[in-house]
Design a protein around this motif. Structure first.
Motif, short mmCIF file in Angstrom:
data_model
loop_
_atom_site.label_atom_id
_atom_site.label_comp_id
_atom_site.label_asym_id
_atom_site.label_seq_id
_atom_site.Cartn_x
_atom_site.Cartn_y
_atom_site.Cartn_z
N LYS A 163 0.83 -1.20 0.00
CA LYS A 163 0.00 0.00 0.00
C LYS A 163 0.87 1.26 0.00
O LYS A 163 0.63 2.18 -0.76
CB LYS A 163 -0.92 -0.01 1.24
CG LYS A 163 -1.75 1.24 1.37
CD LYS A 163 -2.67 1.17 2.56
CE LYS A 163 -3.45 2.47 2.69
NZ LYS A 163 -4.44 2.42 3.75
N THR A 215 -2.67 4.07 -3.79
CA THR A 215 -3.21 3.23 -2.71
C THR A 215 -2.84 3.78 -1.34
O THR A 215 -3.60 3.64 -0.39
CB THR A 215 -2.73 1.77 -2.83
OG1 THR A 215 -1.29 1.75 -2.86
CG2 THR A 215 -3.28 1.12 -4.09
N GLN A 258 -5.53 5.97 0.23
CA GLN A 258 -6.86 5.41 0.47
C GLN A 258 -6.88 4.78 1.86
O GLN A 258 -6.32 3.71 2.08
CB GLN A 258 -7.20 4.37 -0.59
CG GLN A 258 -7.21 4.92 -2.01
CD GLN A 258 -7.37 3.82 -3.04
OE1 GLN A 258 -7.87 2.75 -2.75
NE2 GLN A 258 -6.93 4.11 -4.26
N PHE A 313 -7.97 1.11 2.20
CA PHE A 313 -7.40 0.17 1.24
C PHE A 313 -6.46 -0.81 1.93
O PHE A 313 -5.65 -0.43 2.77
CB PHE A 313 -6.63 0.91 0.15
CG PHE A 313 -6.10 0.01 -0.91
CD1 PHE A 313 -6.87 -0.33 -2.00
CD2 PHE A 313 -4.84 -0.55 -0.80
CE1 PHE A 313 -6.40 -1.19 -2.98
CE2 PHE A 313 -4.35 -1.41 -1.77
CZ PHE A 313 -5.14 -1.72 -2.86
N TYR A 357 -4.48 -4.99 1.03
CA TYR A 357 -4.37 -6.19 0.21
C TYR A 357 -4.69 -7.40 1.07
O TYR A 357 -4.49 -7.39 2.28
CB TYR A 357 -2.96 -6.34 -0.37
CG TYR A 357 -2.68 -5.36 -1.48
CD1 TYR A 357 -3.25 -5.53 -2.74
CD2 TYR A 357 -1.84 -4.27 -1.29
CE1 TYR A 357 -3.01 -4.64 -3.77
CE2 TYR A 357 -1.58 -3.37 -2.31
CZ TYR A 357 -2.17 -3.56 -3.55
OH TYR A 357 -1.93 -2.68 -4.56
#
Length: 179
Positions: free
Chosen positions: A32, A100, A103, A106, A108
């Motif tokens: 990120k 990313t 955000q 956000f 993974y």
């Protein structure tokens, strides 16, 4: 007869000559925030950035890191260093898709929560007890300490993106998994 490799169903009897020179170069994790991830892997695990490649048209950057042996230095010339990087072993590629980091919600998938998939990367260390103290000193979150669970002498920590990192001392594992 000298040991070649262990055999299991599915393994071929011999290595195809066409694969001579093939070797695993790197594995990739999506991140990120590159600043946070690079700080973690360089400060905590001593990795060095070998090469950064940017792809503005696709809005992503690649960061290739390794823990180089003493005396091993990449070429200064960028083109030569790129080729050299792709000819190494044990490299971690961090891929950052631009934006990313801005955000707030956000993240993974770490591969260990459901549905499980990817599991972890692993670092071997010369002394697990010293490494655990170092990880504690750097406030690295543990998933499992070496004295916990059924699998002793193996630790798991997480990186800033939640990926699991196994930490082992090879000398402690000689009796592991015997049949």
């Amino acid at each position: 007869m000298a040991f070649d490799t262990e055999q299991e169903p599915g393994m071929t009897e011999s290595v195809a000559p066409e694969t001579r020179g093939f070797r695993l170069n790197h594995c990739m994790l999506r991140i990120k925030d590159p600043e946070r991830a690079l700080a973690f892997y360089s400060q905590v695990f001593g990795m060095r950035l070998l090469r950064r490649l940017d792809f503005p048209e696709l809005e992503f950057s690649l960061y290739f890191l390794a823990r180089l042996e003493d005396g091993k230095t990449p070429p200064e010339d960028e083109s030569q260093r790129t080729e050299w990087t792709f000819n190494q072993e044990g490299i971690l590629e961090l891929t950052h898709n631009w934006g990313t980091e801005k955000q707030a919600d956000f993240s993974y998938h770490d591969g260990n929560s459901e549905p499980q998939g990817f599991g972890h990367i692993c670092f071997s260390v010369p002394d697990l007890d010293v490494a655990v103290r170092w990880l504690d000193d750097n406030q690295v979150p543990f998933v499992k300490r070496p004295d916990e669970g059924g699998l002793k002498d193996v630790a798991f920590v997480t990186d800033p993106d939640g990926y699991w990192i196994e930490v082992i001392e090879p000398a402690r594992l000689s009796g592991m998994g015997r049949r």
